[in-house]
Write an enzyme that holds these catalytic residues in place. Structure first.
Site, mmCIF file in Angstrom:
data_model
loop_
_atom_site.group_PDB
_atom_site.id
_atom_site.type_symbol
_atom_site.label_atom_id
_atom_site.label_comp_id
_atom_site.label_asym_id
_atom_site.label_seq_id
_atom_site.Cartn_x
_atom_site.Cartn_y
_atom_site.Cartn_z
ATOM 1 N N ASP A 1 3.706 -39.275 23.357
ATOM 2 C CA ASP A 1 3.688 -40.420 22.413
ATOM 3 C C ASP A 1 5.036 -40.776 21.778
ATOM 4 O O ASP A 1 5.099 -41.089 20.573
ATOM 5 C CB ASP A 1 2.655 -40.160 21.298
ATOM 6 C CG ASP A 1 1.244 -39.965 21.830
ATOM 7 O OD1 ASP A 1 1.054 -40.065 23.051
ATOM 8 O OD2 ASP A 1 0.333 -39.713 21.028
ATOM 9 N N GLU B 1 -0.393 -43.097 22.908
ATOM 10 C CA GLU B 1 -1.641 -43.309 22.169
ATOM 11 C C GLU B 1 -1.803 -44.808 21.938
ATOM 12 O O GLU B 1 -0.837 -45.474 21.543
ATOM 13 C CB GLU B 1 -1.605 -42.583 20.810
ATOM 14 C CG GLU B 1 -2.897 -42.781 20.014
ATOM 15 C CD GLU B 1 -2.897 -42.076 18.652
ATOM 16 O OE1 GLU B 1 -1.999 -41.261 18.386
ATOM 17 O OE2 GLU B 1 -3.824 -42.376 17.864
ATOM 18 N N LYS C 1 -3.858 -42.902 26.314
ATOM 19 C CA LYS C 1 -4.940 -42.116 25.706
ATOM 20 C C LYS C 1 -5.413 -42.782 24.415
ATOM 21 O O LYS C 1 -4.596 -43.231 23.615
ATOM 22 C CB LYS C 1 -4.470 -40.684 25.457
ATOM 23 C CG LYS C 1 -3.303 -40.551 24.492
ATOM 24 C CD LYS C 1 -2.809 -39.116 24.472
ATOM 25 C CE LYS C 1 -1.736 -38.855 23.468
ATOM 26 N NZ LYS C 1 -2.078 -39.037 22.063
ATOM 27 N N VAL D 1 5.726 -36.282 19.690
ATOM 28 C CA VAL D 1 5.325 -36.446 18.290
ATOM 29 C C VAL D 1 3.831 -36.748 18.190
ATOM 30 O O VAL D 1 3.262 -37.323 19.094
ATOM 31 C CB VAL D 1 6.141 -37.588 17.634
ATOM 32 C CG1 VAL D 1 7.609 -37.227 17.599
ATOM 33 C CG2 VAL D 1 5.930 -38.938 18.318
ATOM 34 N N CYS E 1 -0.711 -35.061 17.596
ATOM 35 C CA CYS E 1 -0.968 -35.215 19.032
ATOM 36 C C CYS E 1 -0.442 -34.057 19.878
ATOM 37 O O CYS E 1 -1.037 -33.729 20.909
ATOM 38 C CB CYS E 1 -0.436 -36.559 19.513
ATOM 39 S SG CYS E 1 -1.437 -37.914 18.855
ATOM 40 N N GLN F 1 -0.649 -14.672 16.504
ATOM 41 C CA GLN F 1 -1.726 -13.879 17.113
ATOM 42 C C GLN F 1 -1.481 -13.648 18.602
ATOM 43 O O GLN F 1 -2.384 -13.772 19.432
ATOM 44 C CB GLN F 1 -3.080 -14.557 16.906
ATOM 45 C CG GLN F 1 -3.406 -14.860 15.437
ATOM 46 C CD GLN F 1 -4.770 -15.467 15.284
ATOM 47 O OE1 GLN F 1 -5.771 -14.834 15.619
ATOM 48 N NE2 GLN F 1 -4.817 -16.693 14.796
HETATM 49 N N1 TIU Z 1 0.890 -39.238 18.386
HETATM 50 C C1 TIU Z 1 0.398 -38.829 17.215
HETATM 51 O O1 TIU Z 1 0.716 -37.741 16.742
HETATM 52 N N2 TIU Z 1 -0.437 -39.713 16.535
HETATM 53 C C2 TIU Z 1 -0.532 -39.768 15.163
HETATM 54 O O2 TIU Z 1 -1.293 -40.568 14.619
HETATM 55 N N3 TIU Z 1 0.272 -38.927 14.451
HETATM 56 C C3 TIU Z 1 0.455 -38.887 13.101
HETATM 57 O O3 TIU Z 1 1.103 -37.952 12.622
HETATM 58 N N4 TIU Z 1 -0.044 -39.848 12.348
#
Ligand code: TIU
Length: 240
Positions: A32, A80, A137, A165, A170, A210
């Site tokens: 993303d 996303e 996705k 990110v 995600c 762990q």
């Molecule tokens: N790609 C992803 O992490 N989508 C999010 O909405 N992340 C946030 O931290 N909002």
């Protein structure tokens, strides 16, 4: 691996311990890295976040992407986003919180988090080649309602190098989905970022705690070094 200049496998220094990766069975998964999360005016900012926090992941990912392209390692980008009619967007997701703009609303980079809009696209610095796989996705995880599982099976992938990110959303969701499906996940610490530095730290700790409950954590330098060390060993052996 298509290039003989690179080793067939390498041991990567990681936490909770080193991991040997067969590069022909490993994919680089870039989660993303879209304008909607990285740039002002997109989904991330509409949620109230400081998007400048994410920029630090770009250079390390670019280095890994360059290495993967050079070495012939499978590259998978994810995005996303939702269909223009929002038929794949649960009402519970669209209605969540109090964003300044909701999913589907018109923003400065087009409709927020909608496929085909400028904001939904991947940032220019990490733009996919035509030959690379891009998974669209609707959820936070890369496996839910996508072709991800089938593609990994088709390419005989067993290990995922995961970056992108955000670390705790995600990236973590995808790693958890992948771990349950039997994939070894190696998360690249400096190739991930969060709007919340403390969530980034804890998101990585949760993965490697762990004994590596969800996977391994390393950094981009360790991966690049593992590949170049093995390469120089191979060169030395060939020259001996
Ligand atoms: N790609 C992803 O992490 N989508 C999010 O909405 N992340 C946030 O931290 N909002």
């Amino acid at each position: 691996m298509t290039s003989s200049k690179y080793p067939s496998h390498s041991t990567v220094i990681a936490e909770p311990g080193p991991i040997d990766l067969d590069w022909s069975k490993t994919a680089l998964v870039i989660i993303d890295m879209q304008r909607d999360f990285m740039e002002p005016g997109g989904f991330g900012e509409t949620l109230g976040n400081d998007v400048s926090q994410l920029a630090r992941a770009i250079k390390p990912i670019a280095a890994l992407l360059g290495m993967a392209r050079d070495a012939g390692i499978l590259v998978i980008h994810t995005r996303e986003g939702h269909l223009p009619d929002l038929s794949d967007a649960p009402v519970a997701k669209v209605e969540r919180g109090a964003p300044s703009l909701r999913i589907g609303d018109p923003g400065p980079m087009g409709r927020i988090l909608i496929r085909g809009e400028a904001g939904h696209d991947i940032i220019p610095q990490l733009y996919p080649l035509d030959s690379e796989i891009v998974i669209d996705k609707p959820g936070k995880g890369a496996f839910y309602a996508t072709e991800m599982g089938d593609l990994l099976q088709k390419y005989g992938i067993e290990n995922l190098l995961v970056c992108g990110v955000t670390t705790e959303v995600c990236v973590n969701t995808t790693v958890r989905e992948a771990n349950d499906r039997g994939y070894r996940c190696v998360v690249v610490s400096d190739g991930c970022a969060s709007y919340f530095p403390e969530f980034h730290e804890m998101g990585l700790k949760m993965i490697k705690a762990q004994g590596g409950i969800f996977g391994w954590v390393t950094d981009s330098a360790a991966i690049l070094q593992a590949i170049s060390l093995e390469t120089s060993k191979a060169t030395a052996t060939a020259g001996a």
